[in-house]
Write an enzyme that holds these catalytic residues in place. Sequence first.
Site, PDB file in Angstrom:
ATOM      1  N   TYR A  28       0.599  -1.260   0.049  1.00 44.11           N
ATOM      2  CA  TYR A  28       0.051  -0.180  -0.001  1.00 44.11           C
ATOM      3  C   TYR A  28       0.387   1.248  -0.152  1.00 44.11           C
ATOM      4  O   TYR A  28       0.740   2.355   1.027  1.00 44.11           O
ATOM      5  CB  TYR A  28      -0.968   0.018   1.103  1.00 44.11           C
ATOM      6  N   GLY A 135     -13.202  -4.374   3.923  1.00 39.03           N
ATOM      7  CA  GLY A 135     -12.261  -4.303   2.274  1.00 39.03           C
ATOM      8  C   GLY A 135     -11.234  -5.240   1.866  1.00 39.03           C
ATOM      9  O   GLY A 135     -10.408  -4.639   1.173  1.00 39.03           O
ATOM     10  N   HIS A 140      -4.903 -10.084   2.758  1.00 39.10           N
ATOM     11  CA  HIS A 140      -3.405 -10.675   3.188  1.00 39.10           C
ATOM     12  C   HIS A 140      -2.073 -11.857   4.084  1.00 39.10           C
ATOM     13  O   HIS A 140      -1.441 -11.830   4.196  1.00 39.10           O
ATOM     14  CB  HIS A 140      -3.013  -9.213   3.508  1.00 39.10           C
ATOM     15  N   ARG A 169     -13.365 -10.806  -0.225  1.00 39.76           N
ATOM     16  CA  ARG A 169     -13.785 -11.468  -1.892  1.00 39.76           C
ATOM     17  C   ARG A 169     -14.133 -12.733  -2.227  1.00 39.76           C
ATOM     18  O   ARG A 169     -13.544 -13.647  -1.435  1.00 39.76           O
ATOM     19  CB  ARG A 169     -12.246 -11.111  -2.576  1.00 39.76           C
ATOM     20  N   TYR A 186     -14.781  -4.048 -12.127  1.00 39.29           N
ATOM     21  CA  TYR A 186     -14.677  -2.452 -12.898  1.00 39.29           C
ATOM     22  C   TYR A 186     -14.492  -1.560 -11.313  1.00 39.29           C
ATOM     23  O   TYR A 186     -16.389  -1.939 -10.639  1.00 39.29           O
ATOM     24  CB  TYR A 186     -15.035  -2.160 -13.486  1.00 39.29           C
TER      25      TYR A 186
HETATM   26  N1  SAM Z   1     -10.815  -1.545   5.733  1.00 41.35           N
HETATM   27  C1  SAM Z   1     -10.090  -0.064   4.700  1.00 41.35           C
HETATM   28  C2  SAM Z   1     -11.036  -0.381   3.105  1.00 41.35           C
HETATM   29  O1  SAM Z   1     -12.289  -0.952   3.173  1.00 41.35           O
HETATM   30  O2  SAM Z   1     -11.044   0.152   2.469  1.00 41.35           O
HETATM   31  C3  SAM Z   1      -8.992  -0.772   4.279  1.00 41.35           C
HETATM   32  C4  SAM Z   1      -8.173  -2.131   3.531  1.00 41.35           C
HETATM   33  S1  SAM Z   1      -7.042  -2.689   2.962  1.00 41.35           S
HETATM   34  C5  SAM Z   1      -7.713  -3.707   1.727  1.00 41.35           C
HETATM   35  C6  SAM Z   1      -6.170  -3.435   4.225  1.00 41.35           C
HETATM   36  C7  SAM Z   1      -5.770  -2.712   4.911  1.00 41.35           C
HETATM   37  O3  SAM Z   1      -5.148  -4.275   6.091  1.00 41.35           O
HETATM   38  C8  SAM Z   1      -4.339  -2.253   4.482  1.00 41.35           C
HETATM   39  O4  SAM Z   1      -4.273  -0.599   5.203  1.00 41.35           O
HETATM   40  C9  SAM Z   1      -2.998  -2.870   5.470  1.00 41.35           C
HETATM   41  O5  SAM Z   1      -2.184  -1.827   6.499  1.00 41.35           O
HETATM   42  C10 SAM Z   1      -4.017  -3.627   6.600  1.00 41.35           C
HETATM   43  N2  SAM Z   1      -3.363  -4.581   7.289  1.00 41.35           N
HETATM   44  C11 SAM Z   1      -3.199  -6.475   6.745  1.00 41.35           C
HETATM   45  N3  SAM Z   1      -2.135  -7.065   7.057  1.00 41.35           N
HETATM   46  C12 SAM Z   1      -1.803  -6.225   8.068  1.00 41.35           C
HETATM   47  C13 SAM Z   1      -1.972  -6.989   9.279  1.00 41.35           C
HETATM   48  N4  SAM Z   1      -1.032  -8.526   9.387  1.00 41.35           N
HETATM   49  N5  SAM Z   1      -1.796  -6.287  10.555  1.00 41.35           N
HETATM   50  C14 SAM Z   1      -2.369  -4.600  10.521  1.00 41.35           C
HETATM   51  N6  SAM Z   1      -3.021  -4.196   9.382  1.00 41.35           N
HETATM   52  C15 SAM Z   1      -3.283  -5.036   7.987  1.00 41.35           C
END
Ligand code: SAM
Length: 265
Positions: A28, A135, A140, A169, A186
């Site tokens: 990100y 989101g 991840h 998803r 999209y």
């Molecule tokens: N919830 C928001 C949205 O829907 O717009 C952001 C979603 S974004 C796809 C995923 C977020 O999860 C990122 O900000 C990332 O830094 C955080 N993230 C991913 N793995 C993480 C972890 N192990 N611990 C804390 N935050 C994490």
Amino acid sequence: MAIKEKKVQNYGENPIEVRDSDHYQNEYIEGFVEKWDELINWQARSTSEGEFFIKTLKEHGADRVLDAATGTGFHSIRLIEAGFNVASVDGSVEMLVKAFENATRKDQILSTVHADWRWLTRDVQERFDAVICLGNSFTHLFSEEDRRKALAEFYSVLKHDGILILDQRNYDLILDEGFKSKHTYYYCGENVKAEPEYVDDGLARFRYQFPDESVYHLNMFPLRKDYVRRLLHEVGFQDVTTYGDFQETYHQDDPDFYIHVAKKD
Ligand code: SAM
């Protein structure tokens, strides 16, 4: 004067080998996040989500909510505006800075906590009525151990009657239908084009293309719906209800997203 170096996404020589729960820290980056926020109009996002999360939280009598994946602040800010008392957690400092700025512009002050889900209780001692992880963020985590650890941490920061709302998803569709029938998603009309560039049982690599032709990627773990439901039960959640694209009747059509609402008690 200090010159700030612009970060670029770095997947090394073989991007499909990058399957690491810590890699979100490098994915990100500013350019990607800013483009996303600029193009995905928050008002349109609110409209498409409707009142689902607010209604669900209210139905469970929630007041104090921990937003585990704050990102740029969309849900934290929306919930504060709806009257909830929110703590905004993210493992990425850059994301928390961006979320704080976005909130300030809307006359809100975010209460942010920099923490990784896997060690959440190291930084968060309080207990919450609800934890949200939205989101498509849970994707991840690349190992089952990390997933169990994160869910156990979410479980333990909840009060005895608390709920976890976690979305993902619909990867079943992508895994089952195979790569050849890959779907293009999209967002915001034709503005942001997202498609799986590579998929196997351990990786969904998505390519995001913006109107200025810039391209970014995300490497994610393709979570199967029933696998996530099983993990939620195994870490101790008593009751798990899964919704598709904000409706409970998902079995009729294939939704793009699933939302799990898991009760601790
Ligand atoms: N919830 C928001 C949205 O829907 O717009 C952001 C979603 S974004 C796809 C995923 C977020 O999860 C990122 O900000 C990332 O830094 C955080 N993230 C991913 N793995 C993480 C972890 N192990 N611990 C804390 N935050 C994490």
